[in-house]
Design a protein around this motif. Structure first.
Motif, PDB file in Angstrom:
ATOM      1  N   ALA A   1     -37.829  -6.369   7.951  1.00  0.00           N
ATOM      2  CA  ALA A   1     -37.905  -7.741   8.453  1.00  0.00           C
ATOM      3  C   ALA A   1     -36.584  -8.471   8.262  1.00  0.00           C
ATOM      4  O   ALA A   1     -36.134  -9.213   9.146  1.00  0.00           O
ATOM      5  CB  ALA A   1     -39.036  -8.492   7.741  1.00  0.00           C
ATOM      6  N   VAL A   2     -35.939  -8.263   7.113  1.00  0.00           N
ATOM      7  CA  VAL A   2     -34.661  -8.929   6.853  1.00  0.00           C
ATOM      8  C   VAL A   2     -33.579  -8.409   7.791  1.00  0.00           C
ATOM      9  O   VAL A   2     -32.800  -9.191   8.362  1.00  0.00           O
ATOM     10  CB  VAL A   2     -34.246  -8.711   5.380  1.00  0.00           C
ATOM     11  CG1 VAL A   2     -32.819  -9.207   5.146  1.00  0.00           C
ATOM     12  CG2 VAL A   2     -35.204  -9.433   4.446  1.00  0.00           C
ATOM     13  N   VAL A   3     -33.530  -7.102   7.984  1.00  0.00           N
ATOM     14  CA  VAL A   3     -32.541  -6.513   8.888  1.00  0.00           C
ATOM     15  C   VAL A   3     -32.752  -7.016  10.312  1.00  0.00           C
ATOM     16  O   VAL A   3     -31.789  -7.374  11.014  1.00  0.00           O
ATOM     17  CB  VAL A   3     -32.618  -4.975   8.842  1.00  0.00           C
ATOM     18  CG1 VAL A   3     -31.776  -4.357   9.965  1.00  0.00           C
ATOM     19  CG2 VAL A   3     -32.136  -4.463   7.487  1.00  0.00           C
ATOM     20  N   ARG A   4     -34.002  -7.056  10.748  1.00  0.00           N
ATOM     21  CA  ARG A   4     -34.306  -7.544  12.090  1.00  0.00           C
ATOM     22  C   ARG A   4     -33.884  -9.004  12.263  1.00  0.00           C
ATOM     23  O   ARG A   4     -33.308  -9.385  13.296  1.00  0.00           O
ATOM     24  CB  ARG A   4     -35.809  -7.379  12.357  1.00  0.00           C
ATOM     25  CG  ARG A   4     -36.224  -7.715  13.773  1.00  0.00           C
ATOM     26  CD  ARG A   4     -37.638  -7.226  14.061  1.00  0.00           C
ATOM     27  NE  ARG A   4     -38.598  -7.789  13.114  1.00  0.00           N
ATOM     28  CZ  ARG A   4     -39.235  -7.079  12.183  1.00  0.00           C
ATOM     29  NH1 ARG A   4     -39.001  -5.784  12.048  1.00  0.00           N
ATOM     30  NH2 ARG A   4     -40.098  -7.655  11.365  1.00  0.00           N
TER      31      ARG A   4
ATOM     32  N   LEU B   1     -31.543 -10.627  10.555  1.00  0.00           N
ATOM     33  CA  LEU B   1     -30.077 -10.719  10.529  1.00  0.00           C
ATOM     34  C   LEU B   1     -29.463 -10.218  11.829  1.00  0.00           C
ATOM     35  O   LEU B   1     -28.467 -10.766  12.309  1.00  0.00           O
ATOM     36  CB  LEU B   1     -29.530  -9.926   9.342  1.00  0.00           C
ATOM     37  CG  LEU B   1     -29.812 -10.503   7.952  1.00  0.00           C
ATOM     38  CD1 LEU B   1     -29.370  -9.539   6.864  1.00  0.00           C
ATOM     39  CD2 LEU B   1     -29.106 -11.848   7.781  1.00  0.00           C
ATOM     40  N   GLN B   2     -30.059  -9.177  12.402  1.00  0.00           N
ATOM     41  CA  GLN B   2     -29.560  -8.672  13.687  1.00  0.00           C
ATOM     42  C   GLN B   2     -29.709  -9.711  14.787  1.00  0.00           C
ATOM     43  O   GLN B   2     -28.800  -9.904  15.603  1.00  0.00           O
ATOM     44  CB  GLN B   2     -30.302  -7.394  14.059  1.00  0.00           C
ATOM     45  CG  GLN B   2     -29.833  -6.161  13.301  1.00  0.00           C
ATOM     46  CD  GLN B   2     -30.618  -4.930  13.686  1.00  0.00           C
ATOM     47  OE1 GLN B   2     -31.770  -5.010  14.108  1.00  0.00           O
ATOM     48  NE2 GLN B   2     -30.000  -3.751  13.518  1.00  0.00           N
ATOM     49  N   SER B   3     -30.851 -10.389  14.806  1.00  0.00           N
ATOM     50  CA  SER B   3     -31.072 -11.406  15.840  1.00  0.00           C
ATOM     51  C   SER B   3     -30.136 -12.592  15.660  1.00  0.00           C
ATOM     52  O   SER B   3     -29.765 -13.256  16.627  1.00  0.00           O
ATOM     53  CB  SER B   3     -32.532 -11.878  15.813  1.00  0.00           C
ATOM     54  OG  SER B   3     -32.831 -12.503  14.574  1.00  0.00           O
ATOM     55  N   ALA B   4     -29.767 -12.859  14.391  1.00  0.00           N
ATOM     56  CA  ALA B   4     -28.836 -13.972  14.120  1.00  0.00           C
ATOM     57  C   ALA B   4     -27.382 -13.546  14.243  1.00  0.00           C
ATOM     58  O   ALA B   4     -26.471 -14.389  14.186  1.00  0.00           O
ATOM     59  CB  ALA B   4     -29.096 -14.537  12.719  1.00  0.00           C
ATOM     60  N   GLY B   5     -27.142 -12.240  14.392  1.00  0.00           N
ATOM     61  CA  GLY B   5     -25.781 -11.742  14.541  1.00  0.00           C
ATOM     62  C   GLY B   5     -24.973 -11.716  13.261  1.00  0.00           C
ATOM     63  O   GLY B   5     -23.739 -11.695  13.310  1.00  0.00           O
TER      64      GLY B   5
ATOM     65  N   GLU C   1     -24.705  -7.644  -0.408  1.00  0.00           N
ATOM     66  CA  GLU C   1     -25.216  -8.892   0.153  1.00  0.00           C
ATOM     67  C   GLU C   1     -26.541  -8.662   0.861  1.00  0.00           C
ATOM     68  O   GLU C   1     -27.462  -9.489   0.772  1.00  0.00           O
ATOM     69  CB  GLU C   1     -24.189  -9.485   1.127  1.00  0.00           C
ATOM     70  CG  GLU C   1     -22.962 -10.062   0.436  1.00  0.00           C
ATOM     71  CD  GLU C   1     -21.907 -10.509   1.432  1.00  0.00           C
ATOM     72  OE1 GLU C   1     -21.096 -11.374   1.071  1.00  0.00           O
ATOM     73  OE2 GLU C   1     -21.904  -9.990   2.581  1.00  0.00           O
ATOM     74  N   LEU C   2     -26.638  -7.533   1.561  1.00  0.00           N
ATOM     75  CA  LEU C   2     -27.892  -7.195   2.231  1.00  0.00           C
ATOM     76  C   LEU C   2     -29.011  -6.978   1.206  1.00  0.00           C
ATOM     77  O   LEU C   2     -30.138  -7.444   1.392  1.00  0.00           O
ATOM     78  CB  LEU C   2     -27.710  -5.947   3.085  1.00  0.00           C
ATOM     79  CG  LEU C   2     -28.964  -5.436   3.818  1.00  0.00           C
ATOM     80  CD1 LEU C   2     -29.507  -6.504   4.758  1.00  0.00           C
ATOM     81  CD2 LEU C   2     -28.646  -4.157   4.586  1.00  0.00           C
TER      82      LEU C   2
END
Length: 238
Positions: free
Chosen positions: A54-57, A59-63, A72-73
């Motif tokens: 969910a976090v990766v998704r 962050l990807q949508s926010a670029g 940091e991730l």
């Protein structure tokens, strides 16, 4: 001990136990059970939830994923788990009592509309007792969640298969309709009708029918209508 056992008997003997508990204004133990069980289920979810996808998704949508280091991730994932823990406990401690209060206010409004006299204390007790099946659901969810090594967001939906949405191959619209046909929700609606009957003197059949109709209207808006609009705006279809 009697004040604890009497309200919980509502789950086994809904007709007589509900009337007795409402007349005695037994609301404290049902409300405490609701708070504890919902907080426990929120805690279990946060401790078993795999927040990484969910976090990766997000962050990807926010670029912002490309600019992040691995540490940091990892920190973002830990923060997401902490936020889920706080939200889960807050839901039990704050949201559920407020929902019970809103439900009692709705009962008072129904009593006023149907020209039925009832004390707010009895209506408050009826609302708290009607939330016992919801507390039971969250208790079962907490036990099942703690038994899992890891939980995904998709798995959470069907961890306790209590609605008709467990049927495979449903369209998104039909799945939303079937999710509204939930055993614990319908159980709660039945107890709400019995509690309202005990508080106001309305016949049991009429009271249960009234709140069944109101639940259908509620489910049509919050289970079908609003999610369908949100899905259509997101381009997912309805």
């Amino acid at each position: 001990m009697i004040s604890f056992v009497q309200p919980t008997r509502v789950l086994l003997d809904p007709i007589e136990a509900t009337r007795t508990a409402v007349e005695a204004r037994r609301w404290l133990w049902p409300l405490l059970l609701l708070v504890v069980c919902v907080s426990a289920s929120g805690t279990a979810f946060s401790l078993r939830w795999n927040a990484a996808p969910a976090v990766v998704r997000q962050l990807q949508s926010a670029g912002g994923l490309e600019r992040m280091t691995e540490s940091e991730l990892s920190e973002e994932i830990q923060n997401a788990s902490r936020k889920a823990l706080v939200a889960g406990i807050a839901k039990g401690v704050l949201l559920m009592p407020l929902m019970t209060l809103a439900l009692a206010a709705a009962l008072w409004l129904c009593a006023w509309l149907f020209d039925r006299s009832a004390s707010f204390g009895q209506l408050w007790s009826a609302a708290a007792l009607a939330m016992l099946p919801i507390a039971l659901y969250h208790l079962i969810f907490a036990v099942c969640a703690f038994a899992q090594p890891s939980l995904s967001e998709a798995r959470v939906q069907d961890l306790v298969p209590s609605s008709l949405a467990v049927v495979q191959g449903l369209s998104p619209k039909l799945e939303r309709v079937f999710r509204a046909v939930d055993f614990f929700n319908l159980w709660s609606v039945g107890l709400l009708g019995l509690g309202f009957s005990a508080a106001t003197g309305m016949s049991r059949g009429r009271a249960v029918l009234l709140f069944t109709v109101l639940y259908i209207a509620f489910a049509g808006v919050f289970f079908v209508g609003l999610p369908g609009i949100a899905a259509a705006k997101a381009g997912g279809g309805a």
